[in-house]
Design a protein around this motif. Structure first.
Motif, short mmCIF file in Angstrom:
data_model
loop_
_atom_site.label_atom_id
_atom_site.label_comp_id
_atom_site.label_asym_id
_atom_site.label_seq_id
_atom_site.Cartn_x
_atom_site.Cartn_y
_atom_site.Cartn_z
N ILE A 14 -7.54 -5.01 -7.01
CA ILE A 14 -7.50 -6.47 -7.06
C ILE A 14 -7.08 -6.98 -8.44
O ILE A 14 -7.28 -8.15 -8.75
N GLU A 15 -6.50 -6.12 -9.24
CA GLU A 15 -6.08 -6.49 -10.60
C GLU A 15 -5.17 -7.71 -10.61
O GLU A 15 -5.26 -8.55 -11.48
N SER A 16 -4.30 -7.82 -9.62
CA SER A 16 -3.33 -8.92 -9.57
C SER A 16 -3.77 -10.07 -8.68
O SER A 16 -2.98 -10.95 -8.35
N LEU A 17 -5.04 -10.08 -8.28
CA LEU A 17 -5.58 -11.19 -7.51
C LEU A 17 -5.94 -12.30 -8.49
O LEU A 17 -6.80 -12.13 -9.35
N THR A 18 -5.25 -13.43 -8.41
CA THR A 18 -5.42 -14.50 -9.40
C THR A 18 -6.48 -15.51 -9.03
O THR A 18 -7.04 -16.17 -9.90
N SER A 19 -6.74 -15.66 -7.72
CA SER A 19 -7.74 -16.63 -7.28
C SER A 19 -8.25 -16.23 -5.90
O SER A 19 -7.51 -15.63 -5.11
N ILE A 20 -9.49 -16.58 -5.64
CA ILE A 20 -10.09 -16.27 -4.34
C ILE A 20 -11.12 -17.35 -4.03
O ILE A 20 -11.85 -17.79 -4.92
N ASP A 21 -11.15 -17.82 -2.78
CA ASP A 21 -12.17 -18.79 -2.39
C ASP A 21 -13.25 -18.08 -1.58
O ASP A 21 -13.23 -16.86 -1.42
N ILE A 39 -11.14 -1.76 -7.20
CA ILE A 39 -10.85 -1.51 -8.62
C ILE A 39 -10.06 -2.66 -9.21
O ILE A 39 -9.43 -3.43 -8.49
N GLY A 40 -10.08 -2.75 -10.52
CA GLY A 40 -9.33 -3.79 -11.23
C GLY A 40 -10.25 -4.93 -11.61
O GLY A 40 -11.25 -5.20 -10.96
N MET A 41 -9.87 -5.60 -12.67
CA MET A 41 -10.68 -6.73 -13.14
C MET A 41 -10.57 -7.92 -12.19
O MET A 41 -11.51 -8.66 -12.03
N GLY A 42 -9.43 -8.10 -11.57
CA GLY A 42 -9.28 -9.19 -10.61
C GLY A 42 -9.50 -10.55 -11.23
O GLY A 42 -9.37 -10.74 -12.43
N HIS A 50 0.83 -1.21 0.00
CA HIS A 50 0.00 0.00 0.00
C HIS A 50 0.86 1.25 0.00
O HIS A 50 2.02 1.25 0.41
N HIS A 51 0.25 2.28 -0.52
CA HIS A 51 0.81 3.63 -0.50
C HIS A 51 -0.34 4.56 -0.21
O HIS A 51 -1.31 4.62 -0.99
N ASN A 52 -0.27 5.25 0.90
CA ASN A 52 -1.37 6.09 1.38
C ASN A 52 -2.63 5.25 1.50
O ASN A 52 -2.65 4.30 2.26
N ASN A 53 -3.67 5.55 0.74
CA ASN A 53 -4.93 4.81 0.88
C ASN A 53 -5.16 3.80 -0.25
O ASN A 53 -6.23 3.22 -0.35
N LEU A 54 -4.14 3.57 -1.09
CA LEU A 54 -4.26 2.61 -2.19
C LEU A 54 -3.58 1.31 -1.80
O LEU A 54 -2.38 1.27 -1.52
N PHE A 55 -4.35 0.23 -1.73
CA PHE A 55 -3.85 -1.08 -1.38
C PHE A 55 -3.92 -1.98 -2.60
O PHE A 55 -4.94 -2.02 -3.30
N LYS A 56 -2.83 -2.70 -2.86
CA LYS A 56 -2.77 -3.62 -3.98
C LYS A 56 -2.68 -5.05 -3.44
O LYS A 56 -1.78 -5.37 -2.67
N VAL A 57 -3.64 -5.88 -3.86
CA VAL A 57 -3.68 -7.27 -3.41
C VAL A 57 -3.24 -8.13 -4.58
O VAL A 57 -3.80 -8.06 -5.67
N GLN A 58 -2.21 -8.96 -4.33
CA GLN A 58 -1.65 -9.80 -5.38
C GLN A 58 -1.66 -11.26 -4.94
O GLN A 58 -1.46 -11.56 -3.76
N GLY A 59 -1.88 -12.15 -5.91
CA GLY A 59 -1.76 -13.58 -5.64
C GLY A 59 -3.08 -14.25 -5.38
O GLY A 59 -4.08 -13.97 -6.05
N ILE A 60 -3.08 -15.15 -4.41
CA ILE A 60 -4.24 -15.99 -4.11
C ILE A 60 -4.73 -15.67 -2.71
O ILE A 60 -3.95 -15.69 -1.75
#
Length: 93
Positions: free
Chosen positions: A44-51, A75-78, A7-17
């Protein structure tokens, strides 16, 4: 790749599973986020899988933002799993 949250300030990037085995990392990262920030952007653009546990964690974060009257933007296609979940919820209603 497992789960990585940056994260940077209020932008959080979630990557992976995001799954049952690491959902506690997600919950810990966002446990008090609305005490310090009025708005959160979750990429969540870089979120590849979620259960279902990951989906529930996102829903809990959303509910917390509503309860505290704070802004949450996802945001992001995820990954398709997340959209399929909400699509099926929409069809069930």
């Amino acid at each position: 790749m497992d789960l990585k949250i940056t994260h940077h300030n209020n932008l959080f990037k979630v990557q992976g599973i995001l799954h049952k085995g690491n959902v506690h990392v997600f919950k810990t990262e966002f446990s008090n986020v609305f005490e310090n920030l009025n708005s959160v952007i979750l990429n969540i653009e870089s979120l590849t899988s979620i259960d279902r546990y990951g989906v529930n964690a996102l829903a809990q974060l959303h509910n917390e933002s509503l309860k505290r009257k704070k802004d949450l933007s996802i945001i992001g296609m995820g990954c398709d799993d997340l959209y399929e979940h909400f699509k099926s919820e929409e069809n069930a209603a």
